[in-house]
Design an enzyme around this catalytic site. Structure first.
Site, PDB file in Angstrom:
ATOM      1  N   ASP A 455       2.810  -4.364   0.677  1.00  0.00           N
ATOM      2  CA  ASP A 455       1.503  -4.637  -0.174  1.00  0.00           C
ATOM      3  C   ASP A 455       2.007  -5.304  -1.353  1.00  0.00           C
ATOM      4  O   ASP A 455       1.256  -6.004  -1.730  1.00  0.00           O
ATOM      5  CB  ASP A 455       0.678  -3.755  -0.246  1.00  0.00           C
ATOM      6  N   CYS A 456       2.871  -4.983  -2.004  1.00  0.00           N
ATOM      7  CA  CYS A 456       3.354  -5.630  -3.280  1.00  0.00           C
ATOM      8  C   CYS A 456       3.884  -7.110  -3.079  1.00  0.00           C
ATOM      9  O   CYS A 456       3.401  -8.085  -3.782  1.00  0.00           O
ATOM     10  CB  CYS A 456       4.356  -4.851  -4.213  1.00  0.00           C
TER      11      CYS A 456
END
Length: 730
Positions: A455-456
């Site tokens: 997700d980062c």
């Protein structure tokens, strides 16, 4: 409100002598200056704010909460104006004390004690303050996290820290904690990690610790049980722990440790048969009980270790594990994945190479990256920070709120953007590390930490594209090339589960590499879902958001991305519960996941009016609105897997619900207006929102704070609301 440490007259340092140093890659280190030097070295506005200095230059908006003409747009702008003062302008990050877990600091203190390394006085004083200020207000113990009930794990570890750092046993804090510890049954009921730390400190015996056999690293990788297939945090902790368990290391028994032996048990230390207490865990601590399979395996391994293990296997597995530890250290520039395994790794390096070796000195130096000061005192954080995560959100949400192109926020966006560009991984891990390709990806905290997070990576790509597509930032467009973004997309696509495990979903660091039934071997007792990677709603949602945004602005791998989005969206729909909710694993809990899921569905054109999934999700969230117009969900939701209301509504939870409802085109504006009204009312006249409750969670049972969330998500919610409703916005 007066802190407990002040109430009882504990020593404290001078807040004006602290300085936070941040390097270009976001590494954070606190320094304590002399009074003379502090007069020549101006504190950052972040440090002034965090340590509550009266000289903090708080904004004075023309229109603020309490004024009759105060609008949602004003609240959004005021919040952003306040938040930009918390940025480190040189590095671009938004520093914060990423705290909550109460089992991190033991590593720093224990390693220093075992190796005979003095802890600086200013750190000693502030670590004591933090522990004292997070003690349970009634019984004086500590839990797994800072808002938990008192447990053996939290109480014994923090009691030991206080005693090592010099608090006498007859001090009121120690007396109260010791009473609670003994009421819970004493240190004998500590879970696995607690027993391990106590054994290393010669306060317990290794025969009473369940095994962590290093031989598993010698097994064929094709076997599901191979540690290289486990979740990265679990294998990173049990890698050095298996070494320490193998050699049964215990530090020298000092007079202080002898005293502690008599303080933390309900009977004499010498009268305890520790071998009978491998599975003794206090019922208050126990979140994930052992399976019968694990107990049988442990019994067999204990027999093997005691009577069967050949010497050559002992030596081979020890060498194999140390080789992998050295690779973990090299891949992370001595930070390791997080403080728990970093401390265990440091002890192994100390045993193998000595206190004065370059390897030990480097990893010991790196301890300070996660040691963070704050108004309650100093603690070891959950990781070395949340730098990349917060910068990606800041850029995105300032754009969403139509703030990014305003001249007053230009430098804020540029600094965060440049940090993201610098933070992309550009080297691969050492071969044989059981790590996937990472070039092109982003992590959660800093580039040196080196662990890819799905997700980062997605949120960073989205944030960078926003800046690159904006004419107002044309002077920094060339900080990163399209080819580098494409490499990020390559890694992101490689992280999607497209095999037999949870098809279409995204996990955290890697694909799921072993069947989920491996959880039956979970040895930690206090955490759930730690043995292998799991499909996460939030990671899948963020990955969709990054992919859909990239897809709109690039022709690179068009068909692959389209397919990836389609199967990810279907997996999200599959994970929705019958009541319309999604369970969240990294924020609290159904509200957090609901926001992300609905935003992902919004990104592919689904709304309240054309999607039964969005409609059900919105109806679930709307049903949880509280009387004052806000939302509030308790940490208990994460533990119980059922929605539990908090005692009062919360700003961050309210913002999460509002973002979902606005993006979904929820038709009942009065529901949204009531939530917006609460965000406006809770904002101070300077534009700040005060801390109310822990926002994050991990492994279902441990709460952790995300201090920037109380600015970022209200800014996004208010900005979306203003942009959506225009003249009819309140």
């Amino acid at each position: 409100m007066e802190l407990y440490s002040e109430e009882i007259g504990l020593e404290k340092t001078n807040p004006r002598q602290w300085r936070l140093r941040v390097d270009q890659f976001g590494g954070e280190r606190w320094e304590y200056l002399s009074q003379e030097d502090s007069l020549r070295d101006v504190q950052s506005t972040f440090t002034q704010w965090l340590l509550q200095d009266e000289e903090f230059p708080a904004p004075t908006p023309e229109v603020s909460s309490g004024d009759d003409n105060f609008t949602a747009e004003d609240a959004c702008h005021n919040g952003a104006s306040f938040f930009k003062l918390l940025q480190d302008p040189e590095s671009g990050i938004f520093p914060c004390q990423y705290k909550g877990p109460m089992f991190m600091t033991i590593g720093y203190v224990a390693v220093n004690y075992i190796t005979g390394t003095p802890i600086p006085e200013h750190e000693r004083v502030e670590i004591i303050r933090y522990i004292v200020n997070t003690a349970h207000p009634v019984d004086g113990g500590w839990g797994l996290h800072s808002v938990d009930k008192s447990t053996v794990f939290g109480t014994v570890l923090n009691y030991v820290i206080l005693r090592i750092l010099g608090l006498p046993k007859d001090h009121i804090v120690c007396k109260k904690a010791r009473e609670t510890l003994k009421r819970l049954g004493g240190a004998i009921g500590a879970p696995h990690w607690g027993k391990a730390w106590l054994s290393l400190l010669n306060l317990y015996k290794w025969e009473g610790v369940n095994p962590a056999p290093p031989e598993t690293w010698l097994l064929p990788y094709s076997l599901p049980i191979h540690p290289g297939r486990w979740w990265v945090h679990t294998r990173a902790v049990y890698l050095p722990l298996s070494y320490l368990s193998l050699v049964r290391f215990q530090c020298e028994l000092t007079p202080l440790l002898e005293e502690l032996r008599s303080e933390i048990y309900t009977k004499s230390f010498d009268d305890i048969d520790f071998s009978k207490h491998r599975n003794t865990v206090c019922g208050v601590d126990l979140y994930y009980p052992h399976s019968k399979v694990l107990n049988m395996a442990n019994d067999a391994i204990v027999f093997y270790e005691k009577y069967v293990r050949p010497g050559f296997i002992y030596n081979k597995s020890k060498a194999k594990v140390y080789d992998l530890i050295k690779k973990e250290i090299e891949n992370t520039d001595s930070l390791c994945i997080a403080p728990v395994n970093q401390a265990f790794c440091a002890l192994v390096v100390y045993l193998e190479e000595g206190k004065h070796s370059m390897a030990f000195e480097k990893i010991h130096y790196r301890f300070k990256d996660a040691l963070f000061h704050g108004p309650q005192g100093m603690t070891v954080m959950g990781t070395n920070g949340v730098q990349t995560w917060d910068c990606a959100f800041t850029i995105q949400y300032f754009f969403v709120a139509n703030l990014a192109e305003r001249p007053e926020f230009h430098d804020t966006i540029v600094a965060a953007y440049k940090f993201l560009c610098r933070s992309q991984f550009d080297t691969e891990c050492v071969p044989g590390s059981f790590r996937d390709k990472r070039v092109g990806a982003w992590g959660f905290s800093t580039k040196p930490q080196g662990y890819t997070v799905s997700d980062c990576t997605a949120e960073s790509i989205k944030a960078i594209i926003m800046v690159r597509n904006c004419e107002a930032f044309k002077d920094v467009h060339d900080e990163i090339t399209p080819e580098r973004l494409q490499k990020g997309i390559d890694v992101l696509l490689s992280l999607q589960n497209t095999g037999s495990f949870e098809y279409g979903s995204f996990a955290t660091y890697e694909k799921i590499k072993a069947p989920l039934f491996m959880e039956k071997l979970n040895p930690a007792e206090v955490f759930g879902n730690i043995m292998v990677e799991y499909p996460y709603v939030e990671c899948t949602d963020s990955s969709v958001l990054g992919l859909t945004f990239f897809h709109k602005h690039s022709d690179y791998r068009k068909e692959d991305i389209s397919k990836s989005i389609a199967i990810a969206i279907q997996s999200l729909k599959n994970y929705q519960a019958d009541d319309g909710s999604w369970y969240g694993c990294w924020g609290i809990c159904f509200t957090y996941a609901g926001m992300f899921a609905i935003e992902a569905l919004h990104s592919v054109g689904e709304t309240y009016f054309n999607s039964e999934y969005v409609k059900k999700g919105c109806d679930f969230l709307a049903s949880k609105q509280m009387e004052d117009g806000g939302w509030g969900e308790s940490m208990k939701s994460s533990e119980l897997h059922d929605y539990v209301c908090s005692d009062k509504s919360l700003v961050v939870q309210t913002a999460w619900a509002l973002i979902a409802l606005i993006l979904a085109e929820y038709p009942h504006k009065n529901v949204i207006d009531r939530g917006i009204k609460l965000l406006k009312e809770r904002q101070t006249s300077t534009g700040e929102w005060k801390f109310e409750s822990v926002e994050g969670v991990f492994n279902h049972s441990c709460a952790i704070e995300y201090p920037s969330y109380r600015f970022l998500f209200p800014i996004k919610a208010l900005g979306l609301y203003t942009k959506t409703y225009g003249d009819s916005a309140i």
